[in-house]
Enzyme design. Structure first.
Site, PDB file in Angstrom:
ATOM      1  CE  LYS A 122      -4.408   0.990   0.082  1.00 46.06           C
ATOM      2  NZ  LYS A 122      -5.583   0.254  -0.370  1.00 46.06           N
ATOM      3  CG  ASP A 162      -7.264   3.353  -1.028  1.00 47.79           C
ATOM      4  OD1 ASP A 162      -7.823   2.253  -0.955  1.00 47.79           O
ATOM      5  OD2 ASP A 162      -7.278   4.168  -0.080  1.00 47.79           O
TER       6      ASP A 162
END
Ligand code: NDP
Length: 449
Positions: A122, A162
């Site tokens: 991430k 995201d």
């Protein structure tokens, strides 16, 4: 296991979100550890909670007034036991190491559940795209990629979108990567259709969530048709959750953004949803404008003095939190149960606090954690990577069919793992144990690396 939590807290005392995500997994995988003594001997938990690599960097860029700005960029390469690091980039002012480590940790198990060869990662930056011009966003993305490109690659680490990173940002990031590397590869997913993107990728997380909800209800012979649903957020995940809920005959009455929520008791139909998509994806406006466009809708602004979110007080059958972490606390969970909600399916990552989850489970609510329910997004990203490697472009029906099959399998595997490890019907235990076993078995096969 208590020692593991104590060590994590002592080492990084300020990383509250990361502690929360780890505690949830540590508590639920105990039966798997008991059944596999080698996991304890090989210290798999201790290894899992330490990222393989963390990259942190300065992102300098020039705003439209000619003033230099500096943000902080990150990439957490959490775990590559079952494939290249894979996980989104988040651009939001709240981004820090704790949030990205929790997201990368969750992503590792989620990716394992998809059954595709994807490790966990991430990244992102504390940059706020809200209120910035397209040119400012482009300059920021170019500067961000000027450092990130050294660390990623189609077989190493494949970022995606995201919060705050959608089609526009992926385009700017990809353009800069291509220029720096002089190669056209599937290094990012969520690309536009005409230059390497996959059909159904924008829809995948929301659609997958609704498929998962339908599977959960089908176990008890029930269906989504006719159910009243609360959805939070109004970004990518929320939009396509609503689209699929409408398809399945449900009535969606709420949407939100960080300024407040709307409640439209008449139900959000396809035409109103098209308005929301234009408002959010093109005009980049606020959800309050929905209430101006559709009289009868009530807009409730966020009240920072309140400890609970009024969105969760509306009477409904199902709730789909699709905005951000910890958006349902214990009090919100009590309101949801009191309002009749019997199914909670997480589109967002970790949107429910531990107290909220306990309340749902105690009240017998069917509860699906994000790492299982929202895995459709990364699953179709995996399919985008497969198409890029083969230089092929699959038709819509093929990708959608595969997505449905993957969600069905995740649902089945969660239930099977929950049953096998002593918590029948508990999707939280099922998702954590199934993802955990797949990752740690691969880690053990590969030795102490
Ligand atoms: P978007 O940026 O498209 O939308 C986010 C939405 O949530 C916006 O409506 C935003 O409102 C709202 N929001 C964000 N932060 C906050 C906050 N702190 N308080 C209140 N509202 C907030 O993001 P996505 O839809 O992509 O992501 C939503 C969630 O789903 C995240 O948890 C993400 O990690 C998760 N997820 C996303 C996947 C994907 O494929 N995109 C895959 C799996 C999970 P505002 O515009 O006002 O900030």
């Amino acid at each position: 296991m208590q020692t593991i939590m104590e060590k994590i807290k002592a080492r990084d005392p300020e990383q509250k979100e990361f502690h929360q995500a780890v505690a949830e997994v540590v508590e639920t995988v105990r039966p798997a550890l008991d059944a596999h003594p080698e996991y304890r001997h090989q210290k798999v938990l201790e290894r899992l909670v330490e990222p393989e690599r963390i990259i942190m960097f300065r992102v300098p860029w020039m705003d439209d007034r000619g003033e230099p700005q500096v943000n902080r960029g990150f990439r957490i390469e959490m775990n590559s036991a079952i494939g290249p690091y894979k996980g989104g980039l988040r651009f939001h002012p709240s981004v820090n190491l704790s949030i990205l480590k929790f997201l990368a940790f969750e992503q590792t198990f989620k990716n394992a559940l998809t059954s595709l060869p994807l490790g966990g990662g991430k990244g992102g930056a504390d940059f706020d795209p809200k209120g910035k011009t397209d040119n400012e966003v482009m300059r920021f993305c170019q500067s961000f990629m000027t450092e990130l490109y050294r660390h990623i690659g189609p077989d190493t680490d494949v970022p995606a979108g995201d919060i705050g990173v959608g089609a526009r940002e992926i385009g700017f990031l990809f353009g800069m990567y291509k220029r720096l590397r002089n190669e056209f590869t599937g290094v990012l997913t969520g690309k536009s259709l005409n230059w390497g993107g996959s059909l159904i990728r924008p829809e995948a997380t929301g659609y997958g969530c609704v498929h998962f909800a339908a599977e959960m209800l089908a176990v008890g012979g029930d269906a989504l048709a006719g159910k009243t649903c609360l959805v939070s957020g109004s970004g990518n995940v929320a939009q396509y959750t609503v689209e699929k809920l409408i398809d399945r005959g449900a009535r969606v009455v709420t949407l939100s953004d960080s300024s407040g929520h709307i409640c439209d008791e008449a139900g959000i139909d396809a035409q109103k949803l098209a308005f929301v998509m234009r408002l959010k994806n093109v005009q980049r406006g606020r959800i309050q404008e929905y209430a101006d466009a559709y009289p009868g809708t009530v807009f409730t602004p966020v009240d920072p003095t309140r400890s609970s979110n009024p969105l969760w007080e509306h009477a409904a059958d199902c709730a789909f939190p699709c905005a951000t972490e910890n958006e349902i606390n214990g009090e919100d969970a009590r309101h949801l149960v009191a309002g009749g909600v019997r199914l909670v399916v997480e589109g967002a990552n970790m949107p429910t606090t531990p107290e909220g989850i306990d309340h749902f489970l105690d009240a017998g609510v069917l509860y699906a954690p994000g790492k299982a329910a929202n895995a459709g997004g990364v699953a179709v990203s995996g399919l985008e990577m497969a198409q890029n490697s083969m230089r092929l472009h699959w038709p819509r029906e093929e990708v959608e069919g595969r997505l449905q099959m993957i969600m069905k399998n995740i649902h089945k595997n969660c239930l099977a793992a929950a049953e096998r490890y002593g918590s029948p019907g508990n999707y939280l235990v099922g998702a954590n144990v199934a993802g955990f076993i797949k990752v740690v078995d691969a880690m053990l096969d590969q030795g102490l690396v």
